[in-house]
Structures are given as structure tokens and as C-alpha cells.
Design a protein around this motif. Structure first.
Motif, short mmCIF file in Angstrom:
data_model
loop_
_atom_site.label_atom_id
_atom_site.label_comp_id
_atom_site.label_asym_id
_atom_site.label_seq_id
_atom_site.Cartn_x
_atom_site.Cartn_y
_atom_site.Cartn_z
N TYR A 67 -75.32 -8.85 -48.48
CA TYR A 67 -76.66 -8.32 -48.27
C TYR A 67 -77.02 -8.34 -46.79
CZ TYR A 67 -76.91 -9.15 -53.30
OH TYR A 67 -76.66 -9.15 -54.65
N SER A 74 -78.19 -1.31 -41.62
CA SER A 74 -79.46 -0.59 -41.61
C SER A 74 -80.13 -0.67 -40.24
CB SER A 74 -80.40 -1.17 -42.67
OG SER A 74 -79.79 -1.15 -43.94
N ASP A 132 -73.66 -3.27 -51.94
CA ASP A 132 -74.78 -2.63 -51.24
C ASP A 132 -74.35 -2.09 -49.89
OD1 ASP A 132 -76.75 -2.79 -53.08
OD2 ASP A 132 -77.69 -4.60 -52.30
N LYS A 179 -85.51 7.34 -41.29
CA LYS A 179 -85.88 7.21 -42.70
C LYS A 179 -84.71 6.65 -43.51
CE LYS A 179 -87.65 9.66 -46.74
NZ LYS A 179 -86.68 9.04 -47.64
N ILE A 182 -84.46 2.94 -42.95
CA ILE A 182 -85.50 2.20 -43.70
C ILE A 182 -85.13 2.12 -45.18
CG2 ILE A 182 -87.91 2.25 -44.44
CD1 ILE A 182 -88.56 3.55 -41.71
N ASP A 183 -84.67 3.25 -45.75
CA ASP A 183 -84.28 3.27 -47.17
C ASP A 183 -83.11 2.32 -47.43
OD1 ASP A 183 -86.24 5.11 -47.66
OD2 ASP A 183 -84.90 6.85 -47.61
N LEU A 185 -82.41 -0.29 -45.82
CA LEU A 185 -82.84 -1.67 -45.61
C LEU A 185 -83.53 -2.25 -46.85
CD1 LEU A 185 -82.92 -3.75 -43.26
CD2 LEU A 185 -85.19 -2.87 -42.69
N THR A 186 -84.10 -1.38 -47.67
CA THR A 186 -84.92 -1.82 -48.79
C THR A 186 -84.14 -2.63 -49.82
OG1 THR A 186 -86.33 0.12 -48.52
CG2 THR A 186 -86.48 -1.05 -50.61
N SER A 187 -82.99 -2.12 -50.24
CA SER A 187 -82.24 -2.77 -51.33
C SER A 187 -81.78 -4.18 -51.00
CB SER A 187 -81.05 -1.90 -51.74
OG SER A 187 -80.27 -2.55 -52.72
N VAL A 189 -82.82 -6.25 -48.68
CA VAL A 189 -83.97 -7.13 -48.44
C VAL A 189 -84.59 -7.57 -49.77
CG1 VAL A 189 -86.33 -7.21 -47.55
CG2 VAL A 189 -84.50 -6.31 -46.13
N ASN A 190 -84.71 -6.62 -50.70
CA ASN A 190 -85.25 -6.94 -52.02
C ASN A 190 -84.38 -7.96 -52.75
OD1 ASN A 190 -87.55 -5.40 -51.89
ND2 ASN A 190 -86.62 -3.60 -52.83
N ALA A 195 -85.36 -9.75 -56.16
CA ALA A 195 -85.82 -8.58 -56.91
C ALA A 195 -85.68 -8.81 -58.41
CB ALA A 195 -85.01 -7.34 -56.48
#
Length: 356
Positions: A67, A74, A132, A179, A182-183, A185-187, A189-190, A195
Motif C-alpha cells: 500500500y 501516486s 494495488d 486527477k 489523486i484517484d 492515491l485513494t485506494s 490510503v483507504n 476501509a
């Protein structure tokens, strides 16, 4: 390694063509390919480190390193996007007219084809391996194909109408890169934040456990992710109170083995005893469930237990999202139950749903 080789070659070709053609869009595209090289290197290092076996300091293994790898990738993509945005914006206010040749167009077309195949391949491998970092790299490569296609469109506009969109296109490309970063980076980090596990996966676990006829219900599923292949968690099952300790031991052993073999989940199982027959605790259980069933804002009730020596009963309640003041709601339920059973001490525990 395939990604590194492909991106190094593409970066060299694009940088050369971009400099010769005086095209900031193509040069920024080459820079983006270089970030992909760094991304692939980070992916390889991260994957190697994540496969290290568990040790005393890290008893659950090192899977979460992947991760961090995805986060680093990212950030690299975001940095490239911001840098190219600045350079492209400068180009809008201080433009230079790009010159495109047949060689330039061929290189751009080849780059699009290579990136499409590379992106699909890497992303598919990432989904297959539940990585990921690889999925992020594959998605980035597919974005690159779109970006390079826009560069080809810019070249076509320049050749046909003699209008330079180079700086503007460079800004658009930069925004797309930002963009994407950022997208991506989301997974990861969650995942690091904890999550929620997918509802489909939770449903499969419950269905697997409910195949055992002794199990009446499955509750309190909590799963912690320690990497793509390591899930550790706990849950409760409700069984008849007539089962003895040895039978419960065998049942929970069967369930834990099945969950590990099929889903690679290390699960700890707690027990809720369901009162049976016509004795006092069974009657109290029915009365409690009847009172609570009138509330539409209750999602689930479980864990009923009667402490005979204390004349005290306890029940877990999961309210739905419409309940804002849980303490007041719990007090209201206790008062309702207490009125129905004045000789008993009632405890209502407000529980939460962590997986569904």
C-alpha cells in the motif's frame, strides 16, 4: 520489468521527437513516461519487501508495504502532473510553434498502441494478484494512452488548420495526470485507514458459515487487512445453548479451517447461546425480541444473555443510520424493556455494524 523497458524506450523517443518538434505536450508526455519508470521500480521494490515473512516485530507479515508502494507511485504521478502543468501554462503565455513531421506522428501512434497494450496487461496482472501497486501502474499506463492520443489530435489540428493547441493541450494533459494521481492515491490510503470490506465478500463468508445446521446466525464480522493476501478478523455465531463445549469446539474449528482454505481469512469465533425450551430465560428472550421487533430503526438484535444470579438480562442492538443519539436511544429501549419486565435488571448495549 516489461513496464520499465517499454517506458524507457517511449520516454527516449518522445523526448527526442518533442525537442526536435518544439512540442511541450510531447516533452511532458515523455516526462510522464519517466514517472512510470520510477513507478515500476517502486512497485518491484515494494512487492519484494511485502513478501518478507512474518517476524517478531511484524507478526502479521509485511503485506501492507504494498500500500505504501502504491502511495509513493501516486505521489510521483501527482508531482509529474503539477510540474507539467506549470510548464504548459508558461507555454500558453510564451508560445513556440511546434513543427510536426511524419516521424513525429509515427512515434506518437506507436506510443499510443504500446501504452494501450501495456496498461491492459499490467492492470490485468494487478487484479489477478490483488496488487494495488500494479493496478495503479496499469491504470496510469491507460491514462497515458489517452494523453498521447490528445497529443496526436493536437498535431493533426496544427497540420490541417495551422492552429497551435500545444500549451493548452499540455495543461489538459497535466490536469488528467493530477486527477489520475489523486484517484490512484485513494485506494491504498483507504486500505491503511481501514476501509470497509466489500459487502459481497461478507455475504460469502456468512453463507459459508450458515451451511452448518448448528449455526442460527452470524454477527459482528470484523476484518482487518494486512496486505492483499492476509485478512484477520473475528465474528460471533449463535447456537443452541444445549451444545456442549466439545461440540462447539469442533464446530468453530471446522468453520475457521473452511474460511482459511477458501478465503485465506484467519478468523476468531465467539459464541452466542440461544435459549431453548420453556424455562425462564427462553421466555425472557422471546419477550425481549418481541418488544425490540416493534422498532423500525433497529437493524439487528443479538447476543441475548440472562444472568440468573443477578436477575439481569443483556442484549446487543444495532440501530440504523436514522438514530443520531445512540445513548438516548439505548436508554429508551432499556426503559421499554424494564417496564415489561420490572423484576429484571435490563442492559441494552448499542452495537455497530462494521462490515455490512
Amino acid at each position: 520489468m516489461i513496464g520499465i523497458i517499454a517506458n524507457v524506450l517511449l520516454a527516449i523517443f518522445k523526448a527526442t521527437v518533442g525537442l526536435l518538434a518544439h512540442s511541450v505536450a510531447i516533452v511532458m508526455d515523455a516526462v510522464n513516461n519517466l514517472t512510470d519508470v520510477f513507478s515500476s521500480v517502486v512497485t518491484i521494490i515494494g512487492t519484494r519487501l511485502s513478501q518478507k515473512p512474518a517476524d517478531l516485530e511484524h507478526p502479521f507479515g509485511h503485506g501492507r508495504i504494498e500500500y505504501f508502494s502504491a502511495i509513493v507511485i501516486s505521489v510521483i504521478v501527482l508531482s509529474a502532473g503539477i510540474t507539467s502543468l506549470i510548464e504548459s501554462a508558461i507555454k500558453i503565455f510564451h508560445p513556440t510553434e511546434p513543427t510536426y513531421t511524419t516521424v513525429t506522428l509515427v512515434v506518437i501512434i506507436v506510443a499510443i498502441i504500446v501504452k494501450l497494450f501495456l496498461g491492459r496487461y499490467v492492470k490485468a496482472r494487478g487484479e489477478e494478484l490483488k496488487s494495488d501497486a500494479l493496478i495503479a501502474s496499469g491504470s496510469d499506463a491507460l491514462f497515458d494512452a489517452v494523453i498521447t492520443l490528445s497529443t496526436l489530435v493536437s498535431a493533426g489540428v496544427m497540420l490541417i488548420w495551422d492552429v497551435s493547441l500545444d500549451g493548452i493541450l499540455g495543461v489538459i494533459i497535466s490536469l488528467v495526470i493530477i486527477k489520475a494521481g489523486i484517484d490512484m492515491l485513494t485506494s491504498p490510503v483507504n486500505e491503511l485507514l481501514g476501509a470497509r470490506i466489500s459487502s459481497d465478500f461478507v455475504k460469502k463468508i456468512k453463507q459459508e458459515i450458515l451451511k452448518h445446521p448448528e449455526v442460527h446466525g452470524v454477527y459482528d464480522i470484523i476484518l482487518h487487512n494486512y496486505g492483499p493476501d492476509v485478512l484477520i478478523g473475528s465474528l460471533h455465531i449463535s447456537v443452541d445453548e444445549t451444545l456442549n463445549a466439545y461440540e462447539i469446539h469442533g464446530l468453530t474449528r471446522h468453520i475457521t479451517e473452511e474460511l482459511y482454505d477458501q478465503y485465506h481469512v484467519i478468523m476468531t469465533i465467539g459464541i452466542y447461546a440461544v435459549a431453548t425450551g420453556e424455562h425462564k430465560r427462553a421466555q425472557l428472550q422471546k419477550k425481549v425480541m418481541k418488544v425490540l421487533s416493534r422498532h423500525e430503526d433497529i437493524l439487528q438484535t443479538h447476543g441475548f444473555y440472562y444472568f440468573e444470579d443477578e436477575h439481569r438480562l443483556s442484549i446487543d442492538v444495532i440501530p440504523n443510520s436514522s438514530v443520531k443519539d445512540e445513548a438516548a436511544f439505548g436508554k429508551q429501549l432499556m426503559e421499554e424493556l424494564q417496564a415489561q419486565m420490572p423484576d429484571e435488571n435490563v442492559t441494552v448495549i448499542i452495537d455497530h455494524n462494521y462490515s455490512e
